[in-house]
Scaffold this active site. Structure first.
Site, PDB file in Angstrom:
ATOM      1  N   GLU A 117      35.535  50.454  42.431  1.00  0.00           N
ATOM      2  CA  GLU A 117      34.744  49.650  41.511  1.00  0.00           C
ATOM      3  C   GLU A 117      33.326  50.190  41.332  1.00  0.00           C
ATOM      4  OE1 GLU A 117      35.910  45.640  40.483  1.00  0.00           O
ATOM      5  OE2 GLU A 117      34.341  45.072  41.908  1.00  0.00           O
ATOM      6  N   LYS A 152      29.978  48.734  40.380  1.00  0.00           N
ATOM      7  CA  LYS A 152      29.401  47.379  40.299  1.00  0.00           C
ATOM      8  C   LYS A 152      27.963  47.390  40.805  1.00  0.00           C
ATOM      9  CE  LYS A 152      31.000  44.189  43.183  1.00  0.00           C
ATOM     10  NZ  LYS A 152      31.881  43.112  43.717  1.00  0.00           N
ATOM     11  N   LYS A 171      36.431  45.272  33.821  1.00  0.00           N
ATOM     12  CA  LYS A 171      36.360  44.127  34.736  1.00  0.00           C
ATOM     13  C   LYS A 171      35.433  43.082  34.118  1.00  0.00           C
ATOM     14  CE  LYS A 171      37.123  42.375  39.005  1.00  0.00           C
ATOM     15  NZ  LYS A 171      36.416  42.933  40.181  1.00  0.00           N
ATOM     16  N   GLU A 194      45.251  38.687  38.029  1.00  0.00           N
ATOM     17  CA  GLU A 194      44.704  38.375  39.351  1.00  0.00           C
ATOM     18  C   GLU A 194      44.940  36.914  39.725  1.00  0.00           C
ATOM     19  OE1 GLU A 194      40.598  39.685  40.418  1.00  0.00           O
ATOM     20  OE2 GLU A 194      40.206  37.534  40.491  1.00  0.00           O
ATOM     21  N   ASN A 208      43.724  38.353  45.067  1.00  0.00           N
ATOM     22  CA  ASN A 208      42.329  38.357  45.493  1.00  0.00           C
ATOM     23  C   ASN A 208      42.206  37.607  46.815  1.00  0.00           C
ATOM     24  OD1 ASN A 208      39.470  37.993  45.729  1.00  0.00           O
ATOM     25  ND2 ASN A 208      39.308  38.391  43.540  1.00  0.00           N
ATOM     26  N   GLU A 222      42.837  42.765  46.566  1.00  0.00           N
ATOM     27  CA  GLU A 222      41.464  42.811  46.063  1.00  0.00           C
ATOM     28  C   GLU A 222      40.537  42.026  46.983  1.00  0.00           C
ATOM     29  OE1 GLU A 222      43.161  42.295  41.487  1.00  0.00           O
ATOM     30  OE2 GLU A 222      41.423  41.147  42.155  1.00  0.00           O
ATOM     31  N   SER A 223      39.370  42.580  47.239  1.00  0.00           N
ATOM     32  CA  SER A 223      38.304  41.941  48.024  1.00  0.00           C
ATOM     33  C   SER A 223      38.616  41.918  49.516  1.00  0.00           C
ATOM     34  CB  SER A 223      38.027  40.502  47.552  1.00  0.00           C
ATOM     35  OG  SER A 223      37.698  40.455  46.193  1.00  0.00           O
TER      36      SER A 223
END
Length: 266
Positions: A63, A65, A125, A174, A195, A225-226
């Site tokens: 990512e 970000k 995103k 997601e 997520n 994710e995360s």
């Protein structure tokens, strides 16, 4: 729906209305659909992930970000093109670029800069709620869009997915819980994001992915994710058959993002 998500969606409605005033939807559609090079230059997001996994490696969506609502500025020295090149050199399969301005300090220009600096497929995103945003993503050169189940009705998800697929874009959907995952699986896309962040507390646990894995049919590709912070986290996931990862913050906080990717997924 969390208060922060509700607020974000309210802002999105205003942003889309303002964008439509500047460039009507029919004009945007014509621009995208008449530009054959956009479709010809599309990169397969799903294909890149599956190719990397077929090599026995992790398929990493790295990512790009700058900030987040909960953490503030994550990377003050933010240069999307340099970050993209670093990721590519160190084995990322795909990129994820934030385009939300108000909450994540993203920008469409960041997506364009990152994609032009490398050969990796790129995910827009953002909080997608309207076909207008799908055409925007296509016009900026995105290869994939994100659909967040918590933000959308089933009808909206199906409409946005059909719009994306019609433009040659892949879709990553997601979910945050079993109920959302059930809804995500009603879509055609094989890319199923789980997520690990609780939308109410913002705490993360990789156990979320592990708990929901049994719900996934064999033809779907789980993307965790995360909350992936250590090599042990990666090992646990891969031991359970999860080989696709979306990681951002862990990379953004170090001087060489790609180097941290290589270390985490060595």
């Amino acid at each position: 729906m969390s208060d922060i998500l509700r607020r974000i969606l309210e802002v999105k409605a205003v942003e889309i209305a303002e964008a439509r005033q500047q460039l009507p939807f029919t004009a945007l559609q014509q621009q995208v659909e008449s530009n054959q090079s956009l479709r010809q230059n599309r990169r397969s997001f799903e294909g890149a992930l599956r190719a990397r996994i077929a090599e026995g490696k992790a398929g990493v969506i790295a990512e790009v970000k700058k900030a987040s609502p909960s953490k503030g500025i994550i990377r003050p020295d933010f240069k999307p093109a340099e970050i993209a090149r670093s990721y590519e050199r160190h084995g990322a399969a795909c990129l994820s670029v934030l385009t939300d301005r108000q909450f994540f300090q993203g920008d469409p220009a960041y997506l364009e800069q990152a994609r032009s600096a490398c050969q990796l497929p790129v995910l827009r995103k953002d909080f997608m709620v309207d076909p207008y945003q799908v055409y925007q993503a296509a016009s900026w050169g995105a290869d994939c869009i994100l659909l967040i189940v918590a933000a959308l009705s089933d009808v909206q998800m199906q409409e946005l997915e059909a719009c994306a697929h019609g433009l040659g874009l892949d879709v990553l959907v997601e979910s945050h819980c079993p109920e959302e995952l059930e809804r995500a699986l009603r879509l055609k896309t094989p890319l199923i994001g789980i997520n690990n962040r609780d939308l109410r507390t913002f705490e993360t646990s990789i156990q979320h992915t592990l708990d929901m894995l049994p719900m996934l049919p064999g033809d779907r590709l789980a993307v965790t994710e995360s909350g992936i912070r250590t090599r042990e986290d990666v090992q646990v996931m891969r031991q359970h058959g999860v080989h696709a990862f979306l990681v951002g913050e862990a990379f953004m906080r170090v001087p060489e993002p790609g180097g941290e990717l290589a270390r985490l997924f060595a």
